[in-house]
Design a protein around this motif. Structure first.
Motif, PDB file in Angstrom:
ATOM      1  N   UNK A  27       0.839  -1.202   0.000  1.00  0.00           N
ATOM      2  CA  UNK A  27       0.000   0.000   0.000  1.00  0.00           C
ATOM      3  C   UNK A  27       0.874   1.251   0.000  1.00  0.00           C
ATOM      4  N   UNK A  28       1.926   1.232   0.808  1.00  0.00           N
ATOM      5  CA  UNK A  28       2.820   2.396   0.902  1.00  0.00           C
ATOM      6  C   UNK A  28       3.549   2.657  -0.415  1.00  0.00           C
ATOM      7  N   UNK A  29       3.983   1.608  -1.098  1.00  0.00           N
ATOM      8  CA  UNK A  29       4.667   1.804  -2.379  1.00  0.00           C
ATOM      9  C   UNK A  29       3.754   2.499  -3.384  1.00  0.00           C
ATOM     10  N   UNK A  61       4.313  11.334  -4.998  1.00  0.00           N
ATOM     11  CA  UNK A  61       5.352  11.943  -5.833  1.00  0.00           C
ATOM     12  C   UNK A  61       4.724  12.585  -7.065  1.00  0.00           C
ATOM     13  N   UNK A  62       3.837  11.858  -7.720  1.00  0.00           N
ATOM     14  CA  UNK A  62       3.186  12.361  -8.930  1.00  0.00           C
ATOM     15  C   UNK A  62       2.364  13.614  -8.659  1.00  0.00           C
ATOM     16  N   UNK A  63       1.735  13.674  -7.491  1.00  0.00           N
ATOM     17  CA  UNK A  63       0.891  14.814  -7.131  1.00  0.00           C
ATOM     18  C   UNK A  63       1.677  15.958  -6.488  1.00  0.00           C
ATOM     19  N   UNK A  64       2.953  15.743  -6.222  1.00  0.00           N
ATOM     20  CA  UNK A  64       3.764  16.771  -5.576  1.00  0.00           C
ATOM     21  C   UNK A  64       3.390  16.987  -4.120  1.00  0.00           C
ATOM     22  N   UNK A 111      15.631  -2.099   1.128  1.00  0.00           N
ATOM     23  CA  UNK A 111      14.444  -1.261   0.927  1.00  0.00           C
ATOM     24  C   UNK A 111      14.438  -0.139   1.960  1.00  0.00           C
ATOM     25  N   UNK A 112      14.760  -0.471   3.203  1.00  0.00           N
ATOM     26  CA  UNK A 112      14.808   0.548   4.263  1.00  0.00           C
ATOM     27  C   UNK A 112      15.861   1.613   3.953  1.00  0.00           C
ATOM     28  N   UNK A 113      17.012   1.188   3.480  1.00  0.00           N
ATOM     29  CA  UNK A 113      18.094   2.129   3.182  1.00  0.00           C
ATOM     30  C   UNK A 113      17.706   3.090   2.055  1.00  0.00           C
ATOM     31  N   UNK A 114      17.085   2.565   1.002  1.00  0.00           N
ATOM     32  CA  UNK A 114      16.673   3.418  -0.124  1.00  0.00           C
ATOM     33  C   UNK A 114      15.553   4.356   0.315  1.00  0.00           C
ATOM     34  N   UNK A 115      14.622   3.877   1.146  1.00  0.00           N
ATOM     35  CA  UNK A 115      13.554   4.744   1.658  1.00  0.00           C
ATOM     36  C   UNK A 115      14.145   5.864   2.511  1.00  0.00           C
ATOM     37  N   UNK A 116      15.139   5.540   3.326  1.00  0.00           N
ATOM     38  CA  UNK A 116      15.814   6.572   4.123  1.00  0.00           C
ATOM     39  C   UNK A 116      16.514   7.601   3.230  1.00  0.00           C
ATOM     40  N   UNK A 126      15.691  13.000  -6.284  1.00  0.00           N
ATOM     41  CA  UNK A 126      14.549  12.428  -5.575  1.00  0.00           C
ATOM     42  C   UNK A 126      13.734  11.528  -6.500  1.00  0.00           C
ATOM     43  N   UNK A 127      13.496  11.967  -7.713  1.00  0.00           N
ATOM     44  CA  UNK A 127      12.735  11.159  -8.672  1.00  0.00           C
ATOM     45  C   UNK A 127      13.438   9.831  -8.931  1.00  0.00           C
ATOM     46  N   UNK A 128      14.750   9.881  -9.079  1.00  0.00           N
ATOM     47  CA  UNK A 128      15.510   8.655  -9.342  1.00  0.00           C
ATOM     48  C   UNK A 128      15.450   7.701  -8.156  1.00  0.00           C
ATOM     49  N   UNK A 129      15.568   8.229  -6.948  1.00  0.00           N
ATOM     50  CA  UNK A 129      15.562   7.370  -5.762  1.00  0.00           C
ATOM     51  C   UNK A 129      14.159   6.821  -5.495  1.00  0.00           C
ATOM     52  N   UNK A 130      13.125   7.624  -5.732  1.00  0.00           N
ATOM     53  CA  UNK A 130      11.756   7.131  -5.573  1.00  0.00           C
ATOM     54  C   UNK A 130      11.501   5.996  -6.567  1.00  0.00           C
ATOM     55  N   UNK A 131      11.922   6.176  -7.800  1.00  0.00           N
ATOM     56  CA  UNK A 131      11.753   5.110  -8.804  1.00  0.00           C
ATOM     57  C   UNK A 131      12.514   3.852  -8.388  1.00  0.00           C
ATOM     58  N   UNK A 132      13.718   4.037  -7.878  1.00  0.00           N
ATOM     59  CA  UNK A 132      14.512   2.893  -7.424  1.00  0.00           C
ATOM     60  C   UNK A 132      13.826   2.193  -6.255  1.00  0.00           C
ATOM     61  N   UNK A 133      13.287   2.970  -5.320  1.00  0.00           N
ATOM     62  CA  UNK A 133      12.602   2.397  -4.170  1.00  0.00           C
ATOM     63  C   UNK A 133      11.412   1.545  -4.606  1.00  0.00           C
ATOM     64  N   UNK A 134      10.622   2.059  -5.512  1.00  0.00           N
ATOM     65  CA  UNK A 134       9.451   1.315  -5.976  1.00  0.00           C
ATOM     66  C   UNK A 134       9.878   0.025  -6.672  1.00  0.00           C
TER      67      UNK A 134
END
Length: 110
Positions: free
Chosen positions: A29-31, A38-41, A65-70, A84-92
């Motif tokens: 759900x969180x992902x 992110x998409x909505x800003x 996953x925890x490290x990338x979320x941090x 931020x966009x790159x790290x969010x994409x990587x996290x997902x």
């Protein structure tokens, strides 16, 4: 072996603790919420959801996953939208791959 499978009582082989199952469902759900925020800003919602994912990932034995979320959480505080966009994409991507692996492990244990 992820903590999700080593935590809990002495149930039958392949049985996962209910709390761990709930944590995995919450990560899913969180992902989705992270991508939507992110998409909505919506950076306040993004921050709180990233913090939730980091905690849940640590609790379920998903340290990457925890490290990338941090890392994403730290970037929300800054002004580098590209990073931020790159790290969010990587996290997902990493989160989805990790959860798929957990699902595969659980099927093999049945």
């Amino acid at each position: 072996m992820p903590a999700i499978y080593s935590a809990g009582g002495d149930g039958p082989r392949g049985e996962r603790p209910a709390m761990a199952e709930d944590a995995v469902e919450e990560i899913v759900v969180c992902l989705a919420a992270i991508e939507a925020a992110w998409s909505a800003g919506e950076f306040r919602r993004l921050s709180s959801t990233l913090a939730s994912v980091a905690g849940l990932a640590r609790a379920t034995g998903l340290p990457d996953v925890a490290r990338v979320a941090d890392s994403a959480l730290e970037l929300v505080k800054g002004h580098d939208d590209v990073a931020l966009a790159a790290v969010v994409a990587r996290l997902v991507r990493l989160g989805e791959a990790s959860l798929a692996t957990l699902l595969e492990i659980s099927y093999r244990q049945l």
